[in-house]
Design a protein around this motif. Structure first.
Motif, PDB file in Angstrom:
ATOM      1  N   GLU A  18       3.853  11.792  56.973  1.00  0.00           N
ATOM      2  CA  GLU A  18       3.728  11.816  55.519  1.00  0.00           C
ATOM      3  C   GLU A  18       2.555  12.708  55.140  1.00  0.00           C
ATOM      4  OE1 GLU A  18       3.209   7.837  54.244  1.00  0.00           O
ATOM      5  OE2 GLU A  18       5.245   7.178  54.770  1.00  0.00           O
ATOM      6  N   SER A  19       2.485  13.018  53.864  1.00  0.00           N
ATOM      7  CA  SER A  19       1.405  13.883  53.383  1.00  0.00           C
ATOM      8  C   SER A  19       0.045  13.183  53.425  1.00  0.00           C
ATOM      9  CB  SER A  19       1.702  14.339  51.952  1.00  0.00           C
ATOM     10  OG  SER A  19       1.841  13.219  51.087  1.00  0.00           O
ATOM     11  N   ASN A  20       0.063  11.855  53.471  1.00  0.00           N
ATOM     12  CA  ASN A  20      -1.195  11.099  53.485  1.00  0.00           C
ATOM     13  C   ASN A  20      -1.726  10.853  54.894  1.00  0.00           C
ATOM     14  OD1 ASN A  20      -1.100  10.889  50.685  1.00  0.00           O
ATOM     15  ND2 ASN A  20      -0.013   8.928  50.738  1.00  0.00           N
ATOM     16  N   ASP A  21      -1.096  11.420  55.914  1.00  0.00           N
ATOM     17  CA  ASP A  21      -1.530  11.173  57.287  1.00  0.00           C
ATOM     18  C   ASP A  21      -2.966  11.637  57.525  1.00  0.00           C
ATOM     19  OD1 ASP A  21       0.834  10.016  57.853  1.00  0.00           O
ATOM     20  OD2 ASP A  21       1.676  11.679  58.988  1.00  0.00           O
ATOM     21  N   LYS A  22      -3.374  12.746  56.904  1.00  0.00           N
ATOM     22  CA  LYS A  22      -4.734  13.253  57.126  1.00  0.00           C
ATOM     23  C   LYS A  22      -5.781  12.263  56.606  1.00  0.00           C
ATOM     24  CE  LYS A  22      -4.284  16.053  52.902  1.00  0.00           C
ATOM     25  NZ  LYS A  22      -4.372  17.425  52.342  1.00  0.00           N
ATOM     26  N   TYR A  23      -5.482  11.621  55.467  1.00  0.00           N
ATOM     27  CA  TYR A  23      -6.410  10.620  54.950  1.00  0.00           C
ATOM     28  C   TYR A  23      -6.383   9.358  55.810  1.00  0.00           C
ATOM     29  CZ  TYR A  23      -6.102  13.602  50.815  1.00  0.00           C
ATOM     30  OH  TYR A  23      -6.129  14.670  49.956  1.00  0.00           O
ATOM     31  N   ARG A  24      -5.214   8.992  56.294  1.00  0.00           N
ATOM     32  CA  ARG A  24      -5.054   7.787  57.118  1.00  0.00           C
ATOM     33  C   ARG A  24      -5.871   7.914  58.413  1.00  0.00           C
ATOM     34  NH1 ARG A  24      -1.127   3.675  57.909  1.00  0.00           N
ATOM     35  NH2 ARG A  24      -0.797   3.122  60.086  1.00  0.00           N
ATOM     36  N   GLU A  25      -5.846   9.099  59.046  1.00  0.00           N
ATOM     37  CA  GLU A  25      -6.602   9.299  60.285  1.00  0.00           C
ATOM     38  C   GLU A  25      -8.108   9.236  60.031  1.00  0.00           C
ATOM     39  OE1 GLU A  25      -4.707  11.967  63.444  1.00  0.00           O
ATOM     40  OE2 GLU A  25      -4.104  12.934  61.586  1.00  0.00           O
ATOM     41  N   VAL A  26      -8.552   9.774  58.903  1.00  0.00           N
ATOM     42  CA  VAL A  26      -9.978   9.710  58.573  1.00  0.00           C
ATOM     43  C   VAL A  26     -10.423   8.258  58.416  1.00  0.00           C
ATOM     44  CG1 VAL A  26     -11.710  10.320  56.847  1.00  0.00           C
ATOM     45  CG2 VAL A  26      -9.986  11.994  57.521  1.00  0.00           C
ATOM     46  N   LEU A  27      -9.612   7.454  57.733  1.00  0.00           N
ATOM     47  CA  LEU A  27      -9.957   6.051  57.525  1.00  0.00           C
ATOM     48  C   LEU A  27     -10.008   5.294  58.853  1.00  0.00           C
ATOM     49  CD1 LEU A  27     -10.519   3.678  55.636  1.00  0.00           C
ATOM     50  CD2 LEU A  27      -8.061   3.406  55.328  1.00  0.00           C
ATOM     51  N   LEU A  28      -9.069   5.531  59.745  1.00  0.00           N
ATOM     52  CA  LEU A  28      -9.069   4.858  61.044  1.00  0.00           C
ATOM     53  C   LEU A  28     -10.291   5.247  61.868  1.00  0.00           C
ATOM     54  CD1 LEU A  28      -5.284   5.163  61.945  1.00  0.00           C
ATOM     55  CD2 LEU A  28      -6.495   3.093  61.287  1.00  0.00           C
ATOM     56  N   ASP A  29     -10.700   6.518  61.788  1.00  0.00           N
ATOM     57  CA  ASP A  29     -11.873   6.966  62.544  1.00  0.00           C
ATOM     58  C   ASP A  29     -13.165   6.350  62.007  1.00  0.00           C
ATOM     59  OD1 ASP A  29     -10.285   8.482  64.192  1.00  0.00           O
ATOM     60  OD2 ASP A  29     -10.509  10.323  63.019  1.00  0.00           O
ATOM     61  N   LEU A  30     -13.194   6.047  60.714  1.00  0.00           N
ATOM     62  CA  LEU A  30     -14.408   5.465  60.138  1.00  0.00           C
ATOM     63  C   LEU A  30     -14.709   4.084  60.714  1.00  0.00           C
ATOM     64  CD1 LEU A  30     -14.115   6.443  56.356  1.00  0.00           C
ATOM     65  CD2 LEU A  30     -15.734   7.338  58.039  1.00  0.00           C
ATOM     66  N   PHE A  31     -13.663   3.344  61.080  1.00  0.00           N
ATOM     67  CA  PHE A  31     -13.873   2.002  61.609  1.00  0.00           C
ATOM     68  C   PHE A  31     -14.394   2.020  63.045  1.00  0.00           C
ATOM     69  CE2 PHE A  31     -11.041   0.744  58.100  1.00  0.00           C
ATOM     70  CZ  PHE A  31     -11.771  -0.310  57.607  1.00  0.00           C
ATOM     71  N   LYS A  32     -14.505   3.184  63.668  1.00  0.00           N
ATOM     72  CA  LYS A  32     -15.140   3.266  64.981  1.00  0.00           C
ATOM     73  C   LYS A  32     -16.640   3.007  64.885  1.00  0.00           C
ATOM     74  CE  LYS A  32     -11.896   6.691  66.888  1.00  0.00           C
ATOM     75  NZ  LYS A  32     -11.787   8.043  67.474  1.00  0.00           N
TER      76      LYS A  32
END
Length: 716
Positions: free
Chosen positions: A653-667
């Motif tokens: 989806e077009s929102n995948d780039k934002y989704r990956e950023v959010l997942l990386d923040l929880f590291k």
């Protein structure tokens, strides 16, 4: 405080010196106005701007609801916008006329008055009005406290009735209103009235719409407002004092301390009867109760307990014996599998209804007693067996079953506590008496539920009960399976050693022991490799029928080939297909995936390849191939156990780039603010998501608490 004889009894000389008595006076309780005396408050009005000099135009009251409305004149000569007043007055009068009222709300065409509407204050039972007269204090209890605030219902009336005229579509230019339009033909749906059930009627009577309708049915009663300087107000004020005080006699037969408690009672502590397992009953509360109340409160909170657990929680004196506790227990609880269960009639008192569906408590007690009787016969039961006998809403039945049982997938509902053999062996006469109680209870259930099956034999010995219990419900975890496999391999290695020693009896002792040791090690290694290729996937603790089944499965594994090659392609495709259908936008733990996979396997036919079992290695391999990766995240606290979480980073989806950023923040952080998330998205992608995109992304994998966002793994 003066005693009954009029003398003053000093309790603390030092305190009396610091706080001397200034004056003593008699106290009288007046009842003339106690049913019609109200205290009116103006919480939104400044104390510097009282309504003392205001002109009251109209007053009305609803006695049952204790509601008052006052119309107060507005000074239009000072600090007043005439233009706005005319606009509001005209709009309100026009709307009033459309409602069929020929009398203008604002007679002067200006907004020259406002309406004060009252709201009742709940707690008013400890307030009174007092007046001083002839060196005596006269107090009168008040009936209610009313808070008056400006009401703008007439403004709402103007807005609802503001229908603007519009031009006709024809060329004539004639203005037509909505009422002059020709009505269009519309389909009409005909519905037939259905008899209303008692439950639906109860819901309707307690609904907000019904209560508002009942309140609107009470008619307003016009009243006359009298200023405080009026002679009629002065006459009413005189009623605040008692008349004929010489004829009043004191009928109180209590001393000064009791009189103080009666005049100003201490706050009543709210009774905290815990009826849900989630609520907590503190030890401090238990210490304030006697022994029967302690037992009842603990069992109402826990629903089911073993005697040893209950005995450790009770706050009792050392001279209280266990038999005393058991005597109290039998009054509020019943024995099931050696454990004590709170009685149904205490959990669902007579005359109450279910908080979920509203059905009577008698039906809940009947269903719960039948369920408990089923558990006296077996460790396991099923919902189908219960619903086949008694019809109960699914939500109520689930609530009853979760109190005393745990759901075992593919097995049914198992009693929540292990069989308490220690109590039954220690007090056999109590167990026998409770068994007789259940026989009588069954006869009652048989009559009420029209049961046909005979009661099972209850004369089995305790040893038979133990063996049957182990045979019926043995739960072997994955680690225990490995231990069993090692033991079996060790036994198999010992057998090989014996055979080896017999075949080499001519060898010397040292050679025999060395060769036997080598044979045993090789046998253990080969047997262990043959058995423990890969631990089967289970749901937390795998459930099997008995321990012999484990040994049989171990033996069958020894006959298999030692090849540990990749699983068949058909199984891989089936698992990947299931993952694509199951995995959505959420985050799942490995335990949750196992649980869902086991539920899926139980719904498949025996011929399906997935029913043979799916190992953790196969599951992880398939997840990797379909794009599901393990999530690296920061736990909330250092002591928190880190759980394996899996997520699809890309959803095409077009929102995948934002989704990956959010997942990386929880590291790096366990909780995030919106500002941090948006800033990181701008830095990584070069643009910020709009509000709709942002909410969609964070709600897929997070949950909000206050202003913070946390990871939210799905538990379904």
């Amino acid at each position: 405080m003066a005693d009954r004889d009029g003398s003053y009894n000093s309790t603390s000389d030092s305190s009396d010196e610091d706080d001397p008595i200034v004056q003593e006076m008699d106290l009288y309780l007046s009842h003339h106005l106690k049913d019609n005396l109200f205290l009116m408050m103006y919480p939104v009005r400044s104390s510097r701007m009282p309504y003392d000099d205001a002109s009251y135009l109209k007053a009305r009251i609803k006695p049952k609801q204790q509601k008052v409305e006052l119309e107060v004149a507005i000074n239009t000569e000072k600090n007043y916008s005439t233009t706005k007043g005319e606009d509001i007055g005209r709009a309100v009068n026009e709307a009033n006329a459309q409602k069929g009222n020929n009398v203008d709300f604002f007679s002067s065409r200006l907004m020259d008055k406002q309406v004060l509407s009252s709201m009742k204050v709940e707690s008013n039972d400890r307030y009174a009005v007092g007046v001083l007269k002839d060196n005596a204090l006269h107090i009168t209890p008040i009936q209610g406290i009313l808070q008056l605030r400006p009401s703008f219902d007439y403004i709402n009336l103007a807005e609802s009735g503001n229908n603007m005229p519009r031009l006709d579509n024809s060329n004539s230019g004639i203005i037509k209103s909505d009422s002059e339009e020709e009505e269009e033909l519309k389909p009409v749906t005909i519905r037939y009235a259905v008899p209303e059930s008692d439950q639906a009627k109860a819901y309707r009577f307690n609904s907000h719409a019904y209560l508002e309708k009942k309140n609107a049915e009470e008619q307003w009663i016009d009243a006359e407002f009298v200023c405080r300087d009026d002679s009629r107000a002065i006459m009413e004020k005189e009623l605040l004092a008692c008349g004929n005080m010489d004829e009043i006699s004191c009928d109180y037969g209590i001393f000064s301390k009791g009189y103080l408690d009666a005049l100003m009672p201490p706050p009543v502590a709210e009774a905290s009867v815990t009826v849900n397992p989630e609520n907590v009953l503190s030890i401090t509360q238990l210490k304030t109760m006697n022994l029967p109340e302690q037992i009842k409160s603990v069992l109402l909170s826990a629903k089911a307990m073993q005697f040893a657990q209950l005995d450790t929680l009770l706050s009792k004196s050392p001279d209280v014996s266990d038999m005393t506790v058991i005597q109290c227990l039998q009054q509020v609880a019943i024995l099931v599998q050696g454990c004590w269960i709170i009685k149904s009639e205490l959990l669902y008192p007579k005359g109450t209804t279910s908080p979920i569906t509203g059905i009577p408590s008698e039906m809940l007690c009947l269903a719960r007693d039948y369920l408990l009787w089923k558990f006296t016969q077996s460790r396991l039961t099923s919902r189908k067996e219960i619903t086949a006998v008694i019809k109960l809403p699914s939500d109520d039945l689930k609530e009853i079953m979760t109190q005393v049982a745990h759901l075992r997938v593919t097995k049914g509902w198992e009693f929540c506590l292990p069989y308490d053999y220690e109590f039954v062996e220690r007090y056999p006469e109590i167990a026998h008496r409770q068994s007789q109680h259940w026989e009588k209870k069954y006869q009652q259930l048989k009559l009420r539920l029209k049961l046909s099956q005979p009661i099972s034999n209850q004369t089995d010995t305790l040893q038979d009960r133990k063996s049957d219990n182990i045979k019926d419900s043995t739960i072997i975890s994955g680690q225990e399976r490995i231990k069993l496999a090692k033991k079996f391999a060790m036994k198999h290695g010992n057998d090989n050693t014996v055979n080896y020693e017999q075949s080499n009896s001519n060898s010397n002792v040292d050679s025999d022991s060395f060769d036997g040791k080598t044979a045993r090690e090789n046998s253990i290694k080969n047997s262990y490799n043959a058995r423990v290729k890969e631990e089967p996937m289970d749901l937390d603790n795998s459930e099997i029928n008995n321990a012999n089944g484990i040994n049989q499965s171990i033996s069958s594994k020894f006959n298999e080939s030692d090849d540990i090659s990749d699983p068949p392609g058909e199984l891989l495709e089936a698992v990947k297909h299931w993952l694509n259908e199951t995995f959505d936008r959420s985050i799942y733990s490995l335990e949750t995936l196992k649980r869902r996979l086991l539920l899926h396997q139980s719904s498949l036919k025996d011929s399906n390849i997935m029913t043979n079992g799916v190992s953790d290695m196969t599951l992880k391999k398939c997840m990797k191939e379909v794009g599901i990766t393990e999530l690296d995240y920061m736990p909330l606290s250092p002591n928190e156990t880190v759980t394996q979480l899996y997520v699809k980073r890309k959803l095409n989806e077009s929102n995948d780039k934002y989704r990956e950023v959010l997942l990386d923040l929880f590291k790096e952080k366990a909780k995030l603010r919106r500002k941090e998330i948006v800033t990181a998205m701008i830095e990584k992608t070069g643009e910020a998501p709009n509000d709709k995109q942002y909410l969609k992304i964070v709600k897929d994998i997070c949950i909000t608490k206050g202003s913070m966002w946390f990871l939210n793994p799905s538990q379904l």
